[in-house]
Structure formats: structure tokens, C-alpha cells
Design an enzyme around this catalytic site. Structure first.
Site, PDB file in Angstrom:
ATOM      1  N   THR A 176      11.105  -7.613 -11.783  1.00 34.37           N
ATOM      2  CA  THR A 176      10.456  -8.912 -12.007  1.00 34.37           C
ATOM      3  C   THR A 176       9.326  -9.101 -11.004  1.00 34.37           C
ATOM      4  OG1 THR A 176      12.492  -9.797 -12.892  1.00 34.37           O
ATOM      5  CG2 THR A 176      10.874 -11.406 -12.131  1.00 34.37           C
ATOM      6  N   ASN A 222      -7.118   3.544   9.796  1.00 29.37           N
ATOM      7  CA  ASN A 222      -6.486   2.360  10.382  1.00 29.37           C
ATOM      8  C   ASN A 222      -6.443   2.390  11.902  1.00 29.37           C
ATOM      9  OD1 ASN A 222      -4.585   4.463   9.342  1.00 29.37           O
ATOM     10  ND2 ASN A 222      -3.154   3.369  10.647  1.00 29.37           N
ATOM     11  N   CYS A 278       5.775   6.553  21.510  1.00 37.45           N
ATOM     12  CA  CYS A 278       6.582   6.797  22.690  1.00 37.45           C
ATOM     13  C   CYS A 278       7.915   7.376  22.248  1.00 37.45           C
ATOM     14  CB  CYS A 278       6.780   5.491  23.435  1.00 37.45           C
ATOM     15  SG  CYS A 278       7.597   5.724  24.990  1.00 37.45           S
ATOM     16  N   SER A 303      -3.570  -3.756  -0.486  1.00 37.40           N
ATOM     17  CA  SER A 303      -2.387  -4.429   0.049  1.00 37.40           C
ATOM     18  C   SER A 303      -2.796  -5.807   0.573  1.00 37.40           C
ATOM     19  CB  SER A 303      -1.802  -3.578   1.183  1.00 37.40           C
ATOM     20  OG  SER A 303      -0.649  -4.178   1.701  1.00 37.40           O
ATOM     21  N   ALA A 304      -2.214  -6.859  -0.021  1.00 39.12           N
ATOM     22  CA  ALA A 304      -2.671  -8.228   0.267  1.00 39.12           C
ATOM     23  C   ALA A 304      -2.599  -8.591   1.752  1.00 39.12           C
ATOM     24  CB  ALA A 304      -1.833  -9.217  -0.543  1.00 39.12           C
ATOM     25  N   HIS A 305      -1.586  -8.090   2.463  1.00 38.74           N
ATOM     26  CA  HIS A 305      -1.409  -8.580   3.834  1.00 38.74           C
ATOM     27  C   HIS A 305      -2.473  -8.074   4.802  1.00 38.74           C
ATOM     28  CE1 HIS A 305       0.454  -5.193   6.230  1.00 38.74           C
ATOM     29  NE2 HIS A 305       0.741  -4.736   5.027  1.00 38.74           N
ATOM     30  N   GLY A 342       0.816  -1.208   0.000  1.00 38.09           N
ATOM     31  CA  GLY A 342       0.000   0.000   0.000  1.00 38.09           C
ATOM     32  C   GLY A 342       0.850   1.259   0.000  1.00 38.09           C
ATOM     33  N   THR A 343       1.932   1.240   0.730  1.00 32.31           N
ATOM     34  CA  THR A 343       2.809   2.411   0.820  1.00 32.31           C
ATOM     35  C   THR A 343       3.336   2.793  -0.560  1.00 32.31           C
ATOM     36  OG1 THR A 343       3.463   1.799   3.055  1.00 32.31           O
ATOM     37  CG2 THR A 343       4.961   3.264   1.862  1.00 32.31           C
ATOM     38  N   GLN A 399      -7.232  -0.272   4.131  1.00 28.06           N
ATOM     39  CA  GLN A 399      -7.960  -0.980   5.184  1.00 28.06           C
ATOM     40  C   GLN A 399      -9.346  -1.451   4.731  1.00 28.06           C
ATOM     41  OE1 GLN A 399      -7.029  -2.063   8.137  1.00 28.06           O
ATOM     42  NE2 GLN A 399      -5.084  -1.007   8.411  1.00 28.06           N
TER      43      GLN A 399
HETATM   44  N1  PLP Z   1      -2.597   2.926   4.561  1.00 23.45           N
HETATM   45  C1  PLP Z   1      -3.247   2.454   5.635  1.00 23.45           C
HETATM   46  C2  PLP Z   1      -4.559   3.051   6.016  1.00 23.45           C
HETATM   47  C3  PLP Z   1      -2.699   1.420   6.389  1.00 23.45           C
HETATM   48  O1  PLP Z   1      -3.331   0.963   7.460  1.00 23.45           O
HETATM   49  C4  PLP Z   1      -1.443   0.894   5.995  1.00 23.45           C
HETATM   50  C5  PLP Z   1      -0.773  -0.147   6.807  1.00 23.45           C
HETATM   51  O2  PLP Z   1      -0.823  -0.132   8.014  1.00 23.45           O
HETATM   52  C6  PLP Z   1      -0.824   1.409   4.853  1.00 23.45           C
HETATM   53  C7  PLP Z   1      -1.431   2.422   4.158  1.00 23.45           C
HETATM   54  C8  PLP Z   1       0.480   0.864   4.370  1.00 23.45           C
HETATM   55  O3  PLP Z   1       0.268  -0.387   3.765  1.00 23.45           O
HETATM   56  P1  PLP Z   1       1.466  -1.404   3.552  1.00 23.45           P
HETATM   57  O4  PLP Z   1       1.770  -2.005   4.872  1.00 23.45           O
HETATM   58  O5  PLP Z   1       0.932  -2.414   2.574  1.00 23.45           O
HETATM   59  O6  PLP Z   1       2.582  -0.627   2.984  1.00 23.45           O
END
Ligand code: PLP
Length: 379
Positions: free
Chosen positions: A240, A154, A330, A202-204, A72-73, A182
Site C-alpha cells: 500500500t 555524497n 571507525c 529520495s525525498a528526504h 534511494g537505496t 544527491q
Molecule cells: N545514494 C547516495 C549518493 C546517497 O547519498 C544516499 C543517502 O545517503 C543514498 C543513495 C541512499 O538513499 P536513501 O537514504 O534514500 O536510501
């Protein structure tokens, strides 16, 4: 030792059994390079294109509008940076409660490029009021503007209405991007109804593997790549392809297609069961997000009043076999609320914990969490 209770599914999910099986089933045939013309290459290419079909169908996009990435990032960076560099965007409207991959990219763009970044005000739940978006867009019609607002937050699970916000963007000629990391797999997303120019996945986060994501770019926008090289993904992302990861993403998307309604219903049950049960821990507990609608059923963000062990609540939960997530950063030994929570008027002496659920979360697990919380609060 009793089994641990994992309630941090918004951070990441384990790989679902069916996803794992799908990935294992192609293990021995999917080693070819999808760019190779021989048989092994063609098998790998077919796997990728089948995954593209699943993702495109799932969100209501065309095949040519979906590109695979690593996460996602990366997808969010690609859109924000590309919109400025390639589409002439000079102004970004976003919110202060976005994920850091949006906020830090906006900071970078405003520091190193000629981009004006504005943060829309949020209500007590961290949501954008549509009137605030309209006024900001109407106040400056001369600049090419990108609006970037997340779908599901999130940290709090609060949901924003993409149909309404997107319509405002369209009316005012602004591009609209949503960080949907999310929500993919947990909310119905249909680009035929949601006027989005860009979205991500994002698959995870949806029971798939880490290292596989996608970006949706509406066909009228020509972004240039961030990674240059072999010209993979129709020249949008060289490197790749992660075939196993992409196949896992497909299986996770297919699983959510098959189970979405039941998934939402079950998560809603678990969330409200937990929310109601928390009253016995303390009647001073409060929640981040609206009560009746406008929240994701997989997240419950809870503000705990001061108590004997409330300062180290997450650590005590962990010691008792429960994994949840904090809403504070923190630094130098001083706990400060996260950038999201600091916008929500939570009393300074309250501690926020994010609990997030999956379809394998059971009421027995919730009962055990309540038992532990009672012991931490009342002893
Ligand atoms: N955007 C949101 C709202 C998320 O919760 C997250 C991951 O915590 C991300 C982006 C980033 O996704 P990734 O971990 O696949 O880079």
C-alpha cells in the site's frame, strides 16, 4: 543555549515549511487505500498520480516511467538486481566511490549471480575519466553491460557529466544508470538531454519526508518487481502506497522547480564564502574536488591538517553546537578513511570533514563555524 548549526544536509534535510503544509493539507482526506474504488480510495489515487506528474515533468520522463519506492537505496537495488535478473546483464561497470547501496548490491550480484563487476579507475577528485569508460566498454563488446555511475558524490560533492558518460554508453550499446539521490532537486536533470536508462530520487534529501523515493525506468526496459503482492505501482512495487510521503515528495519536487536557480546561486555563495574563510583557520587546508566547476554547491569536503584537536574534530564541533559529517569509518577504535576518501590521496594525518549546506544556512552561521575552528586550531 545558542542555536545549533546544522551543516549536514547531504545526510538528510529537514522538511521544508511548504512541504509540511502540503502534507498537512491532505491529512484528513488522504486516508483511503488508493486501490479501493470508493471515493476515499479515488482521492488517494489522485494524490499519487498528481505526484507522478510532478516527478515525471521535473526529470523529463513519461508518467509510465516513474514508480514510487521507499527510498534511494530501494530504487538503486531494484535497478541493479532487475537489470541482471530481467535484462540479461552479465557485466556491471561502476566506480569504487559509489554509495554503499550500489557497491554492496554489486558485491551481492557478483557473489550470488554470474555477474562480472569492474571498478573503473578514478582521478584525484574521484571522477571517472570518459576515456576509461570508453576503453572498458570497447574492450568487451560481447557481454550485456550496465554502467552505474553516480551524479553527485555524497562525500565530496564532485559531479560527473552524465551527458558525456551517457553518450559513451549509448555509442557502445551499454545500459546507463545513475544514482542521482544527491542531485535531484539541486541540479537540472533533463532526460531529453541526459541519455539515462535508469535514475532515482529520495525525498528526504530535498526537504521532503523520509520514506518516499522514486525510480525512473526507461520505457523500453521491462523489469520485474522485487516486492510481490497486491500489484501496486502497475505491478512494479506491491505494498500500500505511502500517500503522505509521496505527496511530500511531490511538494519537495515542486519547491525545487520553483526555486532551483536561486537555490543553486545561494548555495554557491555560501560554499565559496566558507571555502575562502577557511584560509584563516590554516593555510594548509585542502579540499576534495575541483576548484572552479564540477562540484555540487551544497557540499564542501575539507581536509584539515594535523592540529591540537584535529583527531576529534567532529566531536569538538558537535560540543560547540555544530553538526557536520566525517569521512572516516571507525572500526575497532582505529579510524580509517571511508571507501571514497581512500581513493583521493589525502595525507594520512589529515582529517576530512564534510560540510553540507541549505538555503537556510547563513553567513553568520559560517562565521561562527570559522570562529570555533580557529579556537580549536589555534588554542
Ligand atoms: N545514494 C547516495 C549518493 C546517497 O547519498 C544516499 C543517502 O545517503 C543514498 C543513495 C541512499 O538513499 P536513501 O537514504 O534514500 O536510501
Amino acid at each position: 543555549m545558542s542555536k545549533r548549526i546544522y551543516l549536514d544536509y547531504a545526510a538528510t534535510t529537514p522538511i521544508a515549511e511548504s512541504v509540511w503544509e502540503a502534507m498537512s493539507s491532505i491529512r484528513s482526506q488522504a486516508y483511503g487505500n488508493p486501490s479501493s474504488v470508493h471515493s476515499e480510495g479515488r482521492i488517494a489515487r489522485t494524490i499519487i498520480e498528481e505526484a507522478r506528474k510532478s516527478v515525471a515533468r521535473h526529470i523529463g520522463a513519461s508518467l509510465t516511467e516513474v514508480f514510487f519506492t521507499s527510498c534511494g537505496t530501494e530504487s538503486n537495488n531494484m535497478i541493479l538486481i532487475g537489470a541482471v535478473r530481467d535484462l540479461g546483464v552479465t557485466r556491471i561497470l561502476t566506480s569504487p566511490t559509489e554509495h554503499h547501496c550500489i557497491l554492496h548490491t554489486c558485491e551481492f550480484l557478483s557473489t550470488h549471480h554470474d555477474v562480472q563487476v569492474e571498478y573503473l579507475p578514478v582521478n584525484q577528485f574521484g571522477q571517472i575519466e570518459s576515456s576509461a569508460l570508453s576503453s572498458s566498454l570497447e574492450a568487451d563488446k560481447n557481454q550485456k553491460t550496465l554502467v552505474s555511475l553516480m551524479h553527485v558524490n555524497n562525500e565530496t560533492g564532485v559531479v560527473q557529466d552524465l551527458v558525456e558518460l551517457g553518450a559513451i554508453c549509448r555509442k557502445n550499446g551499454a545500459l546507463f544508470h545513475s544514482d542521482t539521490v544527491q542531485s535531484v532537486g539541486f541540479e537540472k536533470i533533463d532526460l531529453n538531454v541526459m541519455p539515462l536508462d535508469f535514475m532515482v530520487g529520495s525525498a528526504h534529501k530535498l526537504y521532503g519526508p523520509k520514506g518516499a523515493g522514486f525510480v525512473y525506468i526507461r520505457s523500453d526496459h521491462q523489469l520485474k518487481p522485487m516486492l510481490f503482492g497486491g500489484g501496486q505501482e502497475r505491478n512494479m512495487r506491491s505494498g500500500t502506497e505511502n500517500i503522505l510521503g509521496i505527496h511530500g515528495l511531490k511538494a519537495a519536487i515542486d519547491l525545487s522547480d520553483e526555486t532551483l536557480e536561486g537555490r543553486i546561486e545561494y548555495l554557491n555563495q555560501i560554499r565559496s564564502y566558507f571555502r575562502n574563510a577557511l584560509r584563516v583557520v590554516s593555510n594548509e587546508i585542502t579540499f576534495n574536488g575541483p576548484e572552479l566547476s564540477g562540484y555540487s554547491p551544497k557540499i564542501l569536503s575539507v581536509n584539515f591538517p594535523p592540529g591540537p584537536r584535529s583527531d576529534l574534530l567532529l566531536m569538538h564541533l558537535d560540543i560547540n553546537g555544530i553538526s557536520a559529517s566525517g569521512g572516516s569509518a571507525c572500526s575497532s577504535g582505529v579510524e580509517t578513511p571511508s571507501h571514497v576518501l581512500s581513493h583521493l590521496n589525502i595525507p594520512a594525518n589529515y582529517r576530512t570533514v564534510r560540510f553540507s549546506f541549505s538555503t537556510s544556512t547563513t553567513k553568520e552561521e559560517i562565521d561562527r563555524v570559522i570562529e570555533v575552528l580557529i579556537s580549536l586550531y589555534k588554542s
